[in-house]
Design a protein around this motif. Structure first.
Motif, PDB file in Angstrom:
ATOM      1  N   SER A  81       0.697  -1.096  -0.006  1.00  0.00           N
ATOM      2  CA  SER A  81       0.367  -0.273   0.587  1.00  0.00           C
ATOM      3  C   SER A  81       1.124   1.504   0.254  1.00  0.00           C
ATOM      4  O   SER A  81       0.321   2.558  -0.377  1.00  0.00           O
ATOM      5  N   LEU A  82       2.304   1.247   0.045  1.00  0.00           N
ATOM      6  CA  LEU A  82       2.873   1.754  -0.608  1.00  0.00           C
ATOM      7  C   LEU A  82       3.025   2.455  -1.301  1.00  0.00           C
ATOM      8  O   LEU A  82       3.865   1.345  -2.554  1.00  0.00           O
ATOM      9  N   VAL A  83       4.041   3.538  -1.486  1.00  0.00           N
ATOM     10  CA  VAL A  83       4.287   3.977  -2.870  1.00  0.00           C
ATOM     11  C   VAL A  83       5.667   4.484  -3.014  1.00  0.00           C
ATOM     12  O   VAL A  83       6.384   4.441  -1.828  1.00  0.00           O
ATOM     13  N   ALA A  84       6.927   4.085  -4.261  1.00  0.00           N
ATOM     14  CA  ALA A  84       8.469   4.011  -4.028  1.00  0.00           C
ATOM     15  C   ALA A  84       8.413   5.260  -3.636  1.00  0.00           C
ATOM     16  O   ALA A  84       9.368   5.417  -2.627  1.00  0.00           O
ATOM     17  N   SER A  85       8.040   6.524  -3.828  1.00  0.00           N
ATOM     18  CA  SER A  85       8.531   7.666  -2.657  1.00  0.00           C
ATOM     19  C   SER A  85       8.751   7.187  -1.009  1.00  0.00           C
ATOM     20  O   SER A  85       9.193   8.235  -0.317  1.00  0.00           O
ATOM     21  N   GLU A  86       7.479   7.111  -0.729  1.00  0.00           N
ATOM     22  CA  GLU A  86       7.291   6.697   0.823  1.00  0.00           C
ATOM     23  C   GLU A  86       8.418   5.487   1.452  1.00  0.00           C
ATOM     24  O   GLU A  86       9.129   5.546   2.348  1.00  0.00           O
ATOM     25  N   LYS A  87       8.211   4.247  -0.078  1.00  0.00           N
ATOM     26  CA  LYS A  87       9.453   3.720   0.967  1.00  0.00           C
ATOM     27  C   LYS A  87      11.085   4.121   1.332  1.00  0.00           C
ATOM     28  O   LYS A  87      11.268   4.292   2.012  1.00  0.00           O
ATOM     29  N   LEU A  88      11.172   5.251   0.715  1.00  0.00           N
ATOM     30  CA  LEU A  88      12.375   5.873   0.454  1.00  0.00           C
ATOM     31  C   LEU A  88      11.924   6.252   1.376  1.00  0.00           C
ATOM     32  O   LEU A  88      13.739   6.879   2.188  1.00  0.00           O
ATOM     33  N   GLU A  90       8.191  -4.840  -5.826  1.00  0.00           N
ATOM     34  CA  GLU A  90       6.765  -4.678  -6.723  1.00  0.00           C
ATOM     35  C   GLU A  90       6.974  -5.125  -7.427  1.00  0.00           C
ATOM     36  O   GLU A  90       6.917  -6.469  -7.740  1.00  0.00           O
ATOM     37  N   ASP A  91       5.832  -4.725  -7.897  1.00  0.00           N
ATOM     38  CA  ASP A  91       4.737  -5.368  -9.188  1.00  0.00           C
ATOM     39  C   ASP A  91       5.535  -5.562 -10.594  1.00  0.00           C
ATOM     40  O   ASP A  91       5.304  -6.258 -11.027  1.00  0.00           O
ATOM     41  N   SER A  92       6.444  -4.949 -11.004  1.00  0.00           N
ATOM     42  CA  SER A  92       7.354  -4.911 -11.794  1.00  0.00           C
ATOM     43  C   SER A  92       8.724  -5.256 -11.580  1.00  0.00           C
ATOM     44  O   SER A  92       9.384  -4.647 -10.888  1.00  0.00           O
ATOM     45  N   THR A  93       9.597  -5.912 -12.496  1.00  0.00           N
ATOM     46  CA  THR A  93      11.144  -6.097 -12.083  1.00  0.00           C
ATOM     47  C   THR A  93      11.719  -4.397 -12.346  1.00  0.00           C
ATOM     48  O   THR A  93      12.985  -4.678 -11.621  1.00  0.00           O
ATOM     49  N   PRO A 142      10.075 -12.090  -5.129  1.00  0.00           N
ATOM     50  CA  PRO A 142       9.388 -12.033  -6.540  1.00  0.00           C
ATOM     51  C   PRO A 142       8.761 -11.219  -6.821  1.00  0.00           C
ATOM     52  O   PRO A 142       7.896 -10.155  -6.023  1.00  0.00           O
ATOM     53  N   ALA A 143       8.469 -11.730  -8.692  1.00  0.00           N
ATOM     54  CA  ALA A 143       7.768  -9.815  -8.789  1.00  0.00           C
ATOM     55  C   ALA A 143       6.569  -9.591  -8.076  1.00  0.00           C
ATOM     56  O   ALA A 143       5.876 -11.532  -7.762  1.00  0.00           O
ATOM     57  N   MET A 144       5.479  -9.226  -7.530  1.00  0.00           N
ATOM     58  CA  MET A 144       3.771  -9.612  -7.236  1.00  0.00           C
ATOM     59  C   MET A 144       3.320  -9.579  -8.441  1.00  0.00           C
ATOM     60  O   MET A 144       3.120  -8.769  -9.348  1.00  0.00           O
ATOM     61  N   ARG A 145       1.812  -9.708  -8.278  1.00  0.00           N
ATOM     62  CA  ARG A 145       0.821  -9.990  -8.338  1.00  0.00           C
ATOM     63  C   ARG A 145       1.240 -11.430  -9.850  1.00  0.00           C
ATOM     64  O   ARG A 145       0.027 -11.799  -9.440  1.00  0.00           O
ATOM     65  N   TYR A 146       1.705 -10.660 -10.745  1.00  0.00           N
ATOM     66  CA  TYR A 146       2.385 -12.320 -11.480  1.00  0.00           C
ATOM     67  C   TYR A 146       3.192 -13.819 -11.064  1.00  0.00           C
ATOM     68  O   TYR A 146       4.053 -13.204 -10.298  1.00  0.00           O
ATOM     69  N   LEU A 147       2.490 -14.777 -11.281  1.00  0.00           N
ATOM     70  CA  LEU A 147       3.449 -16.008 -10.916  1.00  0.00           C
ATOM     71  C   LEU A 147       3.508 -16.186 -11.536  1.00  0.00           C
ATOM     72  O   LEU A 147       4.016 -17.107 -12.762  1.00  0.00           O
ATOM     73  N   ALA A 148       5.160 -15.725 -11.598  1.00  0.00           N
ATOM     74  CA  ALA A 148       5.935 -15.687 -12.927  1.00  0.00           C
ATOM     75  C   ALA A 148       6.686 -17.445 -12.339  1.00  0.00           C
ATOM     76  O   ALA A 148       6.469 -18.128 -11.394  1.00  0.00           O
TER      77      ALA A 148
END
Length: 304
Positions: free
Chosen positions: A54-61, A83-86, A108-114
């Motif tokens: 539920s956090l965006v990248a700027s908040e994480k940093l 994150e959702d993408s590599t 691993p990247a979220m959502r998609y089961l790679a």
């Protein structure tokens, strides 16, 4: 940071929120100070328990920066990459290194089961984005992807992969990994209510959840195991187990934030879609925590 630094008790701290669900940076700093005072060996921010989804990248940093400032070099601060993408994960890793993060815990990247090939490629891309050492987080029960022994062997040629957060829920995997790969990776237990067993079997550290409310007890268990005082560690651990069970299941963030609130008076607020526990769910957590507090062990008995 060298491989040997990934050991001891590494709290995966919650992300404190204000009443309007904004990040409470004063609360983040207070958490870091509280954990360091209790004797932990590092701080991990923005993990699953830190509401990464539920956090965006700027908040994480910004959270990582606040933790680094509070830690002031006393312990390393690690940033979780979930994150959702590599591409997004690699970008966050690169920015984290710039602000002074000392290591990464990577999912691993979220959502998609790679598939296996895609998972390995994802990890290699994250590794290429910075010079930071990486904890490979393996939690197939929660995220649907199992980083197998074969995959770990394939990844072993990348020196930045230094440790594994072992959260498969199967302690047999510890012995199997050690047998197959020796000391190539440091193993860190990531399942609170399997922690003592995992440490005895050879895990070097404990990436902990209930530590956010009970850090001194968590540190005591770890240190007693290191000293070979297993029966004493077991005494504390058996008291702790009902609380440690709160770290399991889809509402583990809800449970642990409420436990923190009861024990420490911190904010139980989460970011939607999570909502604070009510009714029977809240009452059950309260009962477990209040019983734990009523029977809390005297750590002075063990020299802490």
């Amino acid at each position: 940071m060298q491989k040997s630094d990934f050991k001891g008790v590494l709290p995966a701290i919650t992300t404190k929120m204000t009443a309007d669900q904004e990040v409470d940076f004063a609360g983040v700093r207070a958490d870091v100070a509280f954990q360091i005072e209790a004797g932990v060996d590092g701080i991990i921010v923005c993990g699953s328990l830190g509401e990464a989804s539920s956090l965006v990248a700027s908040e994480k940093l910004a959270i990582a920066k606040a933790a680094i400032e509070e830690a002031a070099g006393r312990v390393p601060v690690l940033l979780t990459i979930a994150e959702d993408s590599t591409r997004a994960g690699a970008a966050l890793a690169a920015e984290g290194e710039k602000i002074g993060v000392k290591g990464l815990m990577v999912l691993p990247a979220m959502r998609y089961l790679a598939d296996d090939r895609e998972v390995v490629a994802h990890y290699r891309a994250i590794a290429a984005a910075s010079s930071l050492p990486i904890i490979v987080y393996n939690n197939p029960l929660a995220y649907g992807i199992d980083i197998s022994e074969a995959m770990l062997k394939e990844m072993a040629d990348e020196p930045k992969f230094v440790a594994i957060k072992e959260s498969t829920g199967d302690t047999r995997r510890i012995n199997e990994t050690i047998k197959a790969l020796g000391d190539r990776y440091q193993l860190l237990t990531g399942v609170d209510d399997l922690a003592l067993e995992s440490l005895i079997l050879g895990c070097h550290g404990w990436i902990a959840g209930l530590v956010v409310a009970f850090p001194k007890e968590t540190v005591a268990i770890y240190q007693l195991v290191q000293q070979g005082r297993i029966s004493e560690a077991l005494e504390i651990y058996r008291w702790f187990l009902p609380l440690l069970h709160l770290d399991i299941g889809p509402k583990f963030v809800h449970n642990i934030k409420l436990a923190e609130h009861i024990v420490r008076g911190t904010s139980p607020v989460m970011r939607a879609p999570r909502l604070e526990l009510v009714g029977a769910e809240a009452a059950q957590v309260r009962a477990v925590v209040e019983e734990g507090l009523a029977n809390r062990p005297n750590l002075a008995k063990y020299g802490f």
